[in-house]
Design an enzyme around this catalytic site. Structure first.
Site, PDB file in Angstrom:
ATOM      1  N   LYS A  66       0.805  -1.224   0.000  1.00 36.41           N
ATOM      2  CA  LYS A  66       0.000   0.000   0.000  1.00 36.41           C
ATOM      3  C   LYS A  66       0.838   1.275   0.000  1.00 36.41           C
ATOM      4  CE  LYS A  66      -3.893  -2.219   2.334  1.00 36.41           C
ATOM      5  NZ  LYS A  66      -4.827  -2.166   3.470  1.00 36.41           N
ATOM      6  N   ASP A 100      -9.710   2.218   2.898  1.00 37.85           N
ATOM      7  CA  ASP A 100      -9.656   1.463   4.156  1.00 37.85           C
ATOM      8  C   ASP A 100     -10.308   2.218   5.313  1.00 37.85           C
ATOM      9  OD1 ASP A 100      -8.434  -0.934   3.374  1.00 37.85           O
ATOM     10  OD2 ASP A 100      -6.430  -0.079   3.519  1.00 37.85           O
TER      11      ASP A 100
END
Length: 272
Positions: A66, A100
């Site tokens: 990420k 997220d």
């Protein structure tokens, strides 16, 4: 010809994203398919360029990719602030997003957990931790980040300080005291993930009945941490809804179509 989507990560065998997204595509009659691909950090750029060249619609990213993706894609302002990307869209170049934090927020709200003014302890300082810390700080929580490498937690707390009412970073030495001071505990590590299911960041002796515990690990669905939380009389929240809500937001970004969240949830629960 079907449009391909996928999730890149290492490890990746535990991912339930393919079941979730493929169920949504079937429900909506879309000519799309979603797969999991094992991609190491060093191969991420080649994998993304390859996916773009082969006509992929977009990809999700998981551990440990990420933060690495920020060096490669055109990230939106939120993803840049967070310092991590979990969703990439290939319609116009390689656009990076982070869903997220949205997933964690929606999961807590669904369980009627008050975020504003709460004392929130996040364990871990990786990509998911950053996204959740930024989102929930923005929503008014007082944030403490605890991490094995203390400096990473301190750095993350510093990064969110401009939007947080209160933010601090520390190591894990005083985890019991930190939990006792907290209203919400979120595990953002891989501790307890299959196949190492006996791992836990805390036991019931370190928790209290007024605590809410969210484990973003969803394989197994009920981690040892959540079992320990129930022993302590705390509210235990499984991680599959964070997966579903962040995935639903990625689905919207890629397709512009409202995803069938109930179908996605059913697919994930059947697998778990």
């Amino acid at each position: 010809m079907r449009t391909v989507f996928g999730v890149f990560g290492d490890p990746i065998a535990h991912s339930r994203s393919p079941h979730m997204h493929n169920a949504a595509f079937r429900e909506l009659g879309m000519e799309c398919t979603y797969h999991a691909f094992r991609v190491s950090r060093g191969n991420l750029k080649d994998a993304l360029l390859g996916g773009k060249a082969m006509g992929f619609g977009g990809v999700n990213l998981t551990v440990p990719l990420k933060q690495e993706a920020l060096k490669i894609v055109d990230a939106d302002p939120l993803a840049k602030s967070i310092g991590a990307v979990n969703t990439i869209d290939f319609k116009d170049g390689m656009k990076g997003y982070n869903t997220d934090g949205f997933g964690a927020k929606r999961t807590l709200e669904e369980k009627s957990v008050e975020i504003k003014g709460s004392n929130l302890l996040i364990v871990g300082a990786g990509g998911a931790s950053r996204a959740i810390a930024f989102q929930l700080a923005k929503d008014g929580a007082n944030i403490t980040i605890a991490n094995r490498t203390e400096q990473k937690a301190i750095d993350l707390a510093s990064d969110i300080s401009f939007i947080a009412t209160s933010a601090r970073g520390c190591g894990l030495e005083n985890i019991k005291e930190l939990i006792m001071e907290s209203d919400i505990l979120i595990n953002c590590t891989t501790m307890g993930m299959h196949p190492n299911t006996e791992g836990t960041i805390a036991t019931s002796e370190e928790m209290h009945p007024e605590l809410t515990v969210l484990d973003i690990v969803y394989n197994p669905l009920e981690t040892r941490l959540l079992k320990e939380a129930k022993k302590a009389g705390a509210k235990a929240i499984t991680g599959e809804m964070m997966l579903i809500y962040q995935g639903a937001e990625a689905f919207r970004i890629w397709t512009g179509v409202e995803p069938p969240v109930s179908t996605m949830k059913k697919a994930v629960l059947e697998e778990l």
